[in-house]
Design a protein around this motif. Structure first.
Motif, PDB file in Angstrom:
ATOM      1  N   PRO A 134      22.912  13.993 -31.503  1.00  0.00           N
ATOM      2  CA  PRO A 134      22.400  14.511 -30.222  1.00  0.00           C
ATOM      3  C   PRO A 134      23.432  15.297 -29.410  1.00  0.00           C
ATOM      4  N   THR A 135      22.967  15.805 -28.288  1.00  0.00           N
ATOM      5  CA  THR A 135      23.782  16.606 -27.385  1.00  0.00           C
ATOM      6  C   THR A 135      25.049  15.861 -26.966  1.00  0.00           C
ATOM      7  N   GLY A 136      26.179  16.524 -27.118  1.00  0.00           N
ATOM      8  CA  GLY A 136      27.453  15.964 -26.687  1.00  0.00           C
ATOM      9  C   GLY A 136      28.053  14.951 -27.624  1.00  0.00           C
ATOM     10  N   ALA A 137      27.353  14.591 -28.697  1.00  0.00           N
ATOM     11  CA  ALA A 137      27.793  13.501 -29.563  1.00  0.00           C
ATOM     12  C   ALA A 137      28.653  14.002 -30.718  1.00  0.00           C
ATOM     13  N   GLU A 138      29.358  13.061 -31.308  1.00  0.00           N
ATOM     14  CA  GLU A 138      30.159  13.276 -32.510  1.00  0.00           C
ATOM     15  C   GLU A 138      29.618  12.375 -33.610  1.00  0.00           C
ATOM     16  N   THR A 139      29.686  12.850 -34.853  1.00  0.00           N
ATOM     17  CA  THR A 139      29.280  12.055 -36.004  1.00  0.00           C
ATOM     18  C   THR A 139      30.480  11.267 -36.509  1.00  0.00           C
ATOM     19  N   CYS A 140      30.376   9.949 -36.552  1.00  0.00           N
ATOM     20  CA  CYS A 140      31.503   9.107 -36.954  1.00  0.00           C
ATOM     21  C   CYS A 140      31.075   8.097 -38.025  1.00  0.00           C
ATOM     22  N   GLY A 141      32.097   7.504 -38.654  1.00  0.00           N
ATOM     23  CA  GLY A 141      31.912   6.336 -39.498  1.00  0.00           C
ATOM     24  C   GLY A 141      30.902   6.437 -40.604  1.00  0.00           C
ATOM     25  N   PRO A 142      30.787   7.567 -41.323  1.00  0.00           N
ATOM     26  CA  PRO A 142      29.702   7.667 -42.299  1.00  0.00           C
ATOM     27  C   PRO A 142      29.835   6.647 -43.432  1.00  0.00           C
ATOM     28  N   LEU A 143      28.706   6.084 -43.798  1.00  0.00           N
ATOM     29  CA  LEU A 143      28.599   5.185 -44.944  1.00  0.00           C
ATOM     30  C   LEU A 143      27.396   5.627 -45.756  1.00  0.00           C
ATOM     31  N   VAL A 144      27.572   5.811 -47.059  1.00  0.00           N
ATOM     32  CA  VAL A 144      26.478   6.255 -47.913  1.00  0.00           C
ATOM     33  C   VAL A 144      26.318   5.262 -49.053  1.00  0.00           C
ATOM     34  N   GLN A 145      25.252   4.490 -48.988  1.00  0.00           N
ATOM     35  CA  GLN A 145      24.921   3.555 -50.046  1.00  0.00           C
ATOM     36  C   GLN A 145      23.824   4.160 -50.921  1.00  0.00           C
ATOM     37  N   ASP A 146      23.401   3.434 -51.935  1.00  0.00           N
ATOM     38  CA  ASP A 146      22.347   3.947 -52.814  1.00  0.00           C
ATOM     39  C   ASP A 146      21.108   4.348 -52.029  1.00  0.00           C
ATOM     40  N   ARG A 147      20.675   3.494 -51.111  1.00  0.00           N
ATOM     41  CA  ARG A 147      19.408   3.728 -50.429  1.00  0.00           C
ATOM     42  C   ARG A 147      19.544   3.850 -48.916  1.00  0.00           C
ATOM     43  N   ARG A 148      20.746   4.058 -48.436  1.00  0.00           N
ATOM     44  CA  ARG A 148      20.913   4.093 -46.983  1.00  0.00           C
ATOM     45  C   ARG A 148      22.132   4.929 -46.612  1.00  0.00           C
ATOM     46  N   VAL A 149      21.999   5.674 -45.508  1.00  0.00           N
ATOM     47  CA  VAL A 149      23.121   6.369 -44.885  1.00  0.00           C
ATOM     48  C   VAL A 149      23.269   5.819 -43.479  1.00  0.00           C
ATOM     49  N   LEU A 150      24.485   5.430 -43.116  1.00  0.00           N
ATOM     50  CA  LEU A 150      24.772   4.972 -41.754  1.00  0.00           C
ATOM     51  C   LEU A 150      25.736   5.936 -41.085  1.00  0.00           C
ATOM     52  N   VAL A 151      25.504   6.207 -39.815  1.00  0.00           N
ATOM     53  CA  VAL A 151      26.462   6.957 -39.008  1.00  0.00           C
ATOM     54  C   VAL A 151      26.601   6.278 -37.651  1.00  0.00           C
ATOM     55  N   ALA A 152      27.779   6.413 -37.079  1.00  0.00           N
ATOM     56  CA  ALA A 152      28.009   6.000 -35.698  1.00  0.00           C
ATOM     57  C   ALA A 152      27.857   7.240 -34.824  1.00  0.00           C
ATOM     58  N   VAL A 153      26.888   7.209 -33.938  1.00  0.00           N
ATOM     59  CA  VAL A 153      26.688   8.324 -32.997  1.00  0.00           C
ATOM     60  C   VAL A 153      27.559   8.019 -31.778  1.00  0.00           C
ATOM     61  N   GLN A 154      28.662   8.748 -31.688  1.00  0.00           N
ATOM     62  CA  GLN A 154      29.648   8.465 -30.638  1.00  0.00           C
ATOM     63  C   GLN A 154      29.503   9.449 -29.480  1.00  0.00           C
ATOM     64  N   HIS A 155      29.757   8.982 -28.297  1.00  0.00           N
ATOM     65  CA  HIS A 155      29.737   9.712 -27.020  1.00  0.00           C
ATOM     66  C   HIS A 155      28.583  10.693 -26.856  1.00  0.00           C
ATOM     67  N   PRO A 156      27.313  10.273 -27.068  1.00  0.00           N
ATOM     68  CA  PRO A 156      26.201  11.165 -26.728  1.00  0.00           C
ATOM     69  C   PRO A 156      26.218  11.492 -25.237  1.00  0.00           C
TER      70      PRO A 156
END
Length: 689
Positions: free
Chosen positions: A627-649
């Protein structure tokens, strides 16, 4: 109709594309201070014998082809061509198969105030700032927040993420998250930056640190949800007790009035990226710790960017340990890699001094063939260095108490090294524009220079004029003395689990070649580098303990229509535009996933996947935007899932609680909250296959 994006950032942007508010709260306006590294190190191309040339080790014919193509390319009109490149990538995914793991329709650059994901995928918010995770924690109430409540709730500005197995609890895992820093103006109504209250400072202390929270998968949808009040859930804050371990523990340089032993520290600050260890712990890098300390006048502190006046948050008003004039050694107790045991909520986390003190972006580990840990870490500063630690003790396998206790000592003994690189092209061919040299590749060789070695018998310095304790506490100065290579903000570093190659994210450096600053070299080939690049290392005999390596630039970021970009030889009309690589991670197929920070192409930051091997090597596709103003952090990519930390939206200059710049994640009328997001395929199949 899709919106066409400008090439430059908004008027609010600072160098590197960040919001002015981000620069203020995240790193204390580092880009507007004097560059801490004023050493006159020799630069890439001038320092190592040509015998280390990568050219003699490997050469890909495809590179020559892309060099020819790059030489005839024409700079286009920016966003129009960037968007066309993304659409071409999407078409390619349909007409010929993308790399396994990257078979999704690329997300186009956009300015949508949401997490935008590919067609056929779904998402949910796993956990938000302020959600209760400990027993007795109250529900989040931003109008009545207290330090005690925050210390039992999920912290602010999540960054690094780890997902660890939880034996015996089917469908559950342990989520570990860093909480890098706080945006007080987005946390407190009517916040007065010139006169913060003690209560606000104490809430911010509690919002820093780490969170450990068990998460559970919904078998029907694939979404993850937090399990509140699980017995393994834990908060670590700026006032949690830590052990100092390794060669600097007990040093006079670390002793304070509150801790005359020099072995006990309260808190961890500005934890950015991190890593997981093979023995089941997590690592967390203390990065921009300098901004929390006031009133220094020492040259050693200046080398770390510590200011001479008051801090932005004014914490020194409420605790003298943040005032260097009153507690000169407290600042020496931050800037380390922290190790946490998520399986033992009663354990004391440790600060590992054998890994050196600087602005650690992260810390990633792999093992030598005989079981010793090798750890990589970058110093996120313009013109600073990246490092490696090779342990001397072997990991013990198994989950016995004795094995775990032994493994918790592995990062205290070994040798700390810093990287020195040379290019294999004539200096005249590196002109600062990013034009490829005649051999068709930015590449060369390098060595790891030893700084100090720690053992059970003590520590030995390898740097003339510095004691071992000084090397571990003033590691930047040690790197200066041995002539390490000045890089363009080395951030996350990840070794590939499939090939063993090591990837270094270099986010940007708009000061490269400006004024009297170091000019472009083959490893940092663009002056005023606003888009960044990714370095690929192949260590000698593909052994992590090797002291030599070959290197090449795997990716030179920016608008693919710009000749000064490079995607490992893959056709540039078939890749997504990318700017400012920050965190990196690998998926189960060996693809590298890249999150961005400070996109300079007019789009929101995002997450990208790129193939690192095979005939699709260099194929890069955008998976999501934040989202607006945010940074993409901490990516994790598993077989069936992607996780990201949405920082400082919503972190846009002028934004406040009362006047938010974003309404993510909960909509209009709700306070903006950093959060962790999970993404999965709607059909239940693996990501990108």
């Amino acid at each position: 109709m899709r919106r066409l994006l400008p090439l430059i950032g908004t008027p609010d942007s600072h160098p590197g594309g960040r919001s002015a508010m981000t620069c203020l709260y995240r790193c204390g306006n580092a880009c507007f201070h004097e560059i801490p590294n004023t050493s006159d190190n020799e630069y890439v191309g001038d320092v190592i014998a040509s015998a280390l040339s990568r050219r003699s080790m490997m050469r890909a014919a495809a590179v020559v082809t892309v060099a020819t193509a790059a030489g005839t390319a024409v700079i286009g009109t920016g966003a129009q061509q960037a968007q066309a490149a993304t659409e071409a990538a999407a078409t390619t995914a349909k007409s010929d198969k993308a790399a396994r793991g990257l078979r999704f329709t690329a997300v186009a650059p956009n300015l949508t105030d949401a997490v935008v994901i590919p067609d056929g995928y779904a998402q949910n918010v796993v956990i938000r700032w302020g959600e209760p995770i400990l027993r007795g924690a109250p529900a989040f109430d931003p109008d009545n927040q207290t330090a005690a409540a925050q210390a039992a709730q999920f912290g602010y500005n999540n960054d690094f993420l780890a997902l660890l197995p939880l034996p015996g609890e089917r469908g559950r895992q342990i989520l570990v998250a860093n909480h890098e820093y706080t945006d007080e103006v987005l946390m407190f109504k009517a916040y007065d930056a010139a006169n913060p209250t003690r209560e606000q400072a104490e809430i911010a202390w509690a919002a820093h640190g780490l969170s450990v929270v068990v998460v559970e998968e919904d078998k029907r949808s694939g979404k993850l949800t937090a399990v509140p009040r699980h017995h393994l859930n834990r908060r670590v804050t700026a006032t949690t007790e830590f052990k100092v371990t390794g060669p600097a523990a007990g040093s006079d340089l670390l002793k304070t009035s509150a801790d005359p032993t020099g072995k006990k520290v309260l808190g961890t600050l500005n934890n950015c990226a991190g890593g997981e260890t093979p023995w089941g712990t997590t690592l967390h890098g203390e990065e921009n710790f300098n901004q929390y300390f006031a009133n220094s006048s020492r040259p050693t502190d200046a080398r770390y960017g510590i200011g001479t006046g008051a801090t932005e948050r004014k914490w020194e008003r409420f605790d003298k340990r943040f005032d260097v004039a009153q507690e000169p050694n407290e600042v020496h107790r931050f800037g380390y890699v922290v190790e946490l045991d998520p399986y033992d909520p009663t354990s004391t986390p440790r600060k590992r001094t054998a890994l050196g003190r600087f602005k650690h972006e992260g810390a990633t580990v792999r093992l030598t063939d005989d079981g010793r840990p090798v750890l990589y870490t970058g110093d996120d500063e313009r013109f600073d260095y990246f490092y490696k630690f090779v342990g001397s003790k072997k990991m013990k396998k198994g989950g016995s108490r004795s094995a775990r206790e032994h493994n918790l000592t592995l990062l205290d003994e070994g040798t700390l090294y810093v990287a020195k690189l040379t290019g294999d092209s004539p200096a005249a061919e590196i002109d600062g524009t990013g034009k490829l040299p005649a051999d068709g590749e930015f590449d060369g060789g390098g060595v790891w220079i030893p700084l100090a070695t720690a053992s059970a018998k003590g520590a030995v310095s390898h740097v003339e004029g510095m004691t071992a304790e000084e090397v571990y506490v003033f590691t930047r100065l040690a790197g200066d003395k041995v002539g390490a290579t000045k890089m363009d903000r080395p951030e996350d570093i990840q070794p590939s689990p499939t090939t063993g190659k090591v990837y270094v994210a270099l986010t940007n450096n708009t000061n490269r070649g400006v004024g009297s600053n170091a000019k472009a070299d083959e490893a940092n080939p663009r002056n005023a580098n606003k888009h960044g690049h990714i370095l690929e290392l192949t260590e000698g005999r593909n052994r992590p303990e090797s002291l030599t390596f070959a290197w090449s630039l795997f990716l030179v970021a920016g608008d693919p229509t710009d000749p000064a970009t490079y995607f490992a030889g893959f056709p540039k009309e078939k890749v997504s535009p990318i700017s400012c690589p920050d965190n990196v991670a690998f998926d189960p197929h060996g693809n590298l996933w890249i999150s961005t920070d400070g996109n300079q192409l007019g789009s929101h930051d995002g997450l990208f996947g790129v193939a690192t091997k095979g005939d699709r090597r260099g194929e890069l596709k955008q998976f999501l935007t934040v989202p607006t103003g945010a940074e993409t952090c901490g990516p994790l990519v598993q077989d069936r899932r992607v996780l990201v930390a949405v920082q400082h939206p919503g972190e846009i200059s002028g934004a406040t609680v009362e006047k938010p710049a974003s309404i993510w994640p909960d909509g209009a009328g709700k306070i903006v909250r950093p959060a962790v997001v999970s993404v999965w395929r709607k059909d239940g199949c693996d990501i990108g296959v």
